[in-house]
Design a protein around this motif. Structure first.
Motif, PDB file in Angstrom:
ATOM      1  N   ALA A   9      15.460 -26.905  25.165  1.00 24.17           N
ATOM      2  CA  ALA A   9      16.362 -25.772  25.394  1.00 24.17           C
ATOM      3  C   ALA A   9      16.727 -25.650  26.873  1.00 24.17           C
ATOM      4  O   ALA A   9      17.888 -25.421  27.222  1.00 24.17           O
ATOM      5  CB  ALA A   9      15.727 -24.482  24.891  1.00 24.17           C
ATOM      6  N   ASP A  10      15.741 -25.815  27.749  1.00 28.95           N
ATOM      7  CA  ASP A  10      15.998 -25.721  29.188  1.00 28.95           C
ATOM      8  C   ASP A  10      16.850 -26.891  29.681  1.00 28.95           C
ATOM      9  O   ASP A  10      17.774 -26.706  30.473  1.00 28.95           O
ATOM     10  CB  ASP A  10      14.686 -25.682  29.970  1.00 28.95           C
ATOM     11  CG  ASP A  10      13.934 -24.391  29.771  1.00 28.95           C
ATOM     12  OD1 ASP A  10      14.513 -23.438  29.208  1.00 28.95           O
ATOM     13  OD2 ASP A  10      12.765 -24.327  30.168  1.00 28.95           O
ATOM     14  N   PHE A  11      16.532 -28.093  29.210  1.00 27.33           N
ATOM     15  CA  PHE A  11      17.317 -29.262  29.617  1.00 27.33           C
ATOM     16  C   PHE A  11      18.759 -29.135  29.138  1.00 27.33           C
ATOM     17  O   PHE A  11      19.693 -29.375  29.907  1.00 27.33           O
ATOM     18  CB  PHE A  11      16.689 -30.544  29.075  1.00 27.33           C
ATOM     19  CG  PHE A  11      17.504 -31.762  29.398  1.00 27.33           C
ATOM     20  CD1 PHE A  11      17.419 -32.356  30.639  1.00 27.33           C
ATOM     21  CD2 PHE A  11      18.377 -32.297  28.460  1.00 27.33           C
ATOM     22  CE1 PHE A  11      18.191 -33.466  30.953  1.00 27.33           C
ATOM     23  CE2 PHE A  11      19.147 -33.406  28.756  1.00 27.33           C
ATOM     24  CZ  PHE A  11      19.049 -33.996  30.007  1.00 27.33           C
ATOM     25  N   ASP A  12      18.938 -28.744  27.890  1.00 23.14           N
ATOM     26  CA  ASP A  12      20.289 -28.602  27.342  1.00 23.14           C
ATOM     27  C   ASP A  12      21.082 -27.549  28.112  1.00 23.14           C
ATOM     28  O   ASP A  12      22.262 -27.745  28.410  1.00 23.14           O
ATOM     29  CB  ASP A  12      20.236 -28.239  25.856  1.00 23.14           C
ATOM     30  CG  ASP A  12      19.709 -29.380  24.997  1.00 23.14           C
ATOM     31  OD1 ASP A  12      19.617 -30.530  25.486  1.00 23.14           O
ATOM     32  OD2 ASP A  12      19.374 -29.116  23.826  1.00 23.14           O
ATOM     33  N   HIS A  13      20.434 -26.451  28.469  1.00 23.81           N
ATOM     34  CA  HIS A  13      21.089 -25.395  29.250  1.00 23.81           C
ATOM     35  C   HIS A  13      21.496 -25.938  30.621  1.00 23.81           C
ATOM     36  O   HIS A  13      22.619 -25.726  31.082  1.00 23.81           O
ATOM     37  CB  HIS A  13      20.154 -24.197  29.382  1.00 23.81           C
ATOM     38  CG  HIS A  13      20.722 -23.067  30.157  1.00 23.81           C
ATOM     39  ND1 HIS A  13      21.641 -22.190  29.622  1.00 23.81           N
ATOM     40  CD2 HIS A  13      20.522 -22.668  31.435  1.00 23.81           C
ATOM     41  CE1 HIS A  13      21.968 -21.304  30.538  1.00 23.81           C
ATOM     42  NE2 HIS A  13      21.302 -21.573  31.648  1.00 23.81           N
ATOM     43  N   TRP A  14      20.584 -26.648  31.269  1.00 27.54           N
ATOM     44  CA  TRP A  14      20.866 -27.242  32.580  1.00 27.54           C
ATOM     45  C   TRP A  14      22.008 -28.243  32.480  1.00 27.54           C
ATOM     46  O   TRP A  14      22.932 -28.246  33.289  1.00 27.54           O
ATOM     47  CB  TRP A  14      19.598 -27.918  33.116  1.00 27.54           C
ATOM     48  CG  TRP A  14      19.820 -28.698  34.369  1.00 27.54           C
ATOM     49  CD1 TRP A  14      19.881 -28.225  35.637  1.00 27.54           C
ATOM     50  CD2 TRP A  14      20.021 -30.115  34.457  1.00 27.54           C
ATOM     51  NE1 TRP A  14      20.110 -29.254  36.519  1.00 27.54           N
ATOM     52  CE2 TRP A  14      20.197 -30.425  35.822  1.00 27.54           C
ATOM     53  CE3 TRP A  14      20.066 -31.149  33.519  1.00 27.54           C
ATOM     54  CZ2 TRP A  14      20.406 -31.723  36.269  1.00 27.54           C
ATOM     55  CZ3 TRP A  14      20.283 -32.437  33.966  1.00 27.54           C
ATOM     56  CH2 TRP A  14      20.453 -32.710  35.326  1.00 27.54           C
TER      57      TRP A  14
ATOM     58  N   ILE B 172      12.530 -33.282  37.567  1.00 28.72           N
ATOM     59  CA  ILE B 172      11.394 -32.466  37.125  1.00 28.72           C
ATOM     60  C   ILE B 172      10.745 -31.801  38.335  1.00 28.72           C
ATOM     61  O   ILE B 172      10.469 -30.601  38.317  1.00 28.72           O
ATOM     62  CB  ILE B 172      10.375 -33.317  36.344  1.00 28.72           C
ATOM     63  CG1 ILE B 172      10.965 -33.758  35.001  1.00 28.72           C
ATOM     64  CG2 ILE B 172       9.075 -32.547  36.134  1.00 28.72           C
ATOM     65  CD1 ILE B 172      10.148 -34.808  34.270  1.00 28.72           C
ATOM     66  N   ALA B 173      10.512 -32.573  39.393  1.00 34.37           N
ATOM     67  CA  ALA B 173       9.864 -32.042  40.599  1.00 34.37           C
ATOM     68  C   ALA B 173      10.698 -30.942  41.246  1.00 34.37           C
ATOM     69  O   ALA B 173      10.151 -29.980  41.796  1.00 34.37           O
ATOM     70  CB  ALA B 173       9.615 -33.174  41.600  1.00 34.37           C
ATOM     71  N   GLU B 174      12.024 -31.062  41.162  1.00 33.74           N
ATOM     72  CA  GLU B 174      12.925 -30.048  41.720  1.00 33.74           C
ATOM     73  C   GLU B 174      13.054 -28.838  40.813  1.00 33.74           C
ATOM     74  O   GLU B 174      13.763 -27.886  41.136  1.00 33.74           O
ATOM     75  CB  GLU B 174      14.309 -30.669  41.957  1.00 33.74           C
ATOM     76  CG  GLU B 174      14.321 -31.715  43.039  1.00 33.74           C
ATOM     77  CD  GLU B 174      15.617 -32.512  43.069  1.00 33.74           C
ATOM     78  OE1 GLU B 174      16.507 -32.270  42.229  1.00 33.74           O
ATOM     79  OE2 GLU B 174      15.730 -33.397  43.937  1.00 33.74           O
ATOM     80  N   LYS B 175      12.381 -28.894  39.664  1.00 31.89           N
ATOM     81  CA  LYS B 175      12.360 -27.787  38.690  1.00 31.89           C
ATOM     82  C   LYS B 175      13.758 -27.416  38.201  1.00 31.89           C
ATOM     83  O   LYS B 175      14.092 -26.254  38.052  1.00 31.89           O
ATOM     84  CB  LYS B 175      11.616 -26.584  39.260  1.00 31.89           C
ATOM     85  CG  LYS B 175      10.169 -26.914  39.571  1.00 31.89           C
ATOM     86  CD  LYS B 175       9.390 -25.721  40.023  1.00 31.89           C
ATOM     87  CE  LYS B 175       7.943 -26.137  40.252  1.00 31.89           C
ATOM     88  NZ  LYS B 175       7.102 -25.060  40.667  1.00 31.89           N
ATOM     89  N   ASN B 176      14.558 -28.441  37.926  1.00 34.29           N
ATOM     90  CA  ASN B 176      15.877 -28.214  37.358  1.00 34.29           C
ATOM     91  C   ASN B 176      15.783 -27.723  35.921  1.00 34.29           C
ATOM     92  O   ASN B 176      16.678 -27.052  35.431  1.00 34.29           O
ATOM     93  CB  ASN B 176      16.708 -29.490  37.426  1.00 34.29           C
ATOM     94  CG  ASN B 176      17.139 -29.801  38.831  1.00 34.29           C
ATOM     95  OD1 ASN B 176      17.991 -29.116  39.370  1.00 34.29           O
ATOM     96  ND2 ASN B 176      16.536 -30.798  39.433  1.00 34.29           N
ATOM     97  N   PHE B 177      14.702 -28.085  35.246  1.00 30.98           N
ATOM     98  CA  PHE B 177      14.428 -27.657  33.874  1.00 30.98           C
ATOM     99  C   PHE B 177      12.923 -27.731  33.676  1.00 30.98           C
ATOM    100  O   PHE B 177      12.216 -28.391  34.438  1.00 30.98           O
ATOM    101  CB  PHE B 177      15.165 -28.533  32.854  1.00 30.98           C
ATOM    102  CG  PHE B 177      15.221 -29.986  33.229  1.00 30.98           C
ATOM    103  CD1 PHE B 177      14.135 -30.816  33.056  1.00 30.98           C
ATOM    104  CD2 PHE B 177      16.370 -30.513  33.789  1.00 30.98           C
ATOM    105  CE1 PHE B 177      14.183 -32.141  33.422  1.00 30.98           C
ATOM    106  CE2 PHE B 177      16.429 -31.848  34.162  1.00 30.98           C
ATOM    107  CZ  PHE B 177      15.335 -32.661  33.974  1.00 30.98           C
ATOM    108  N   LYS B 178      12.436 -27.042  32.687  1.00 34.61           N
ATOM    109  CA  LYS B 178      10.997 -27.000  32.442  1.00 34.61           C
ATOM    110  C   LYS B 178      10.516 -28.307  31.826  1.00 34.61           C
ATOM    111  O   LYS B 178      11.167 -28.878  30.960  1.00 34.61           O
ATOM    112  CB  LYS B 178      10.644 -25.847  31.505  1.00 34.61           C
ATOM    113  CG  LYS B 178      10.862 -24.494  32.136  1.00 34.61           C
ATOM    114  CD  LYS B 178      10.481 -23.398  31.169  1.00 34.61           C
ATOM    115  CE  LYS B 178      10.781 -22.044  31.799  1.00 34.61           C
ATOM    116  NZ  LYS B 178      10.500 -20.950  30.882  1.00 34.61           N
TER     117      LYS B 178
END
Length: 74
Positions: free
Chosen positions: A58-63, A39-45
């Protein structure tokens, strides 16, 4: 009667739009600190709600599917 029951059930089903930290931990088989680092590295929202985070599905699934980092796109 059957069609009415299906319509009723469809009205009650809500689409999941976020994951909890615990859900991500289980999916990735990692520790809580690892999820917080992602989360801190902003890999997904992720959105902080009170003392907890909700990760945007949606962001996590995309990542997770190998997509680019959504927050660092130009």
């Amino acid at each position: 009667m059957f069609e009415e029951k299906i319509k009723e059930m469809n009205g009650q089903i809500k689409r999941k739009t976020t994951y909890s930290v615990e859900e991500v931990m289980l999916m990735l088989r990692v520790s809580r600190p690892t999820v917080y680092n992602l989360i801190a590295e902003k890999n997904f929202k992720a959105i902080k709600v009170g003392k907890t985070y909700r990760i945007v599905k949606a962001d996590f699934d995309h990542w997770l599917d190998g997509g680019d980092d959504l927050w660092h796109r130009s």
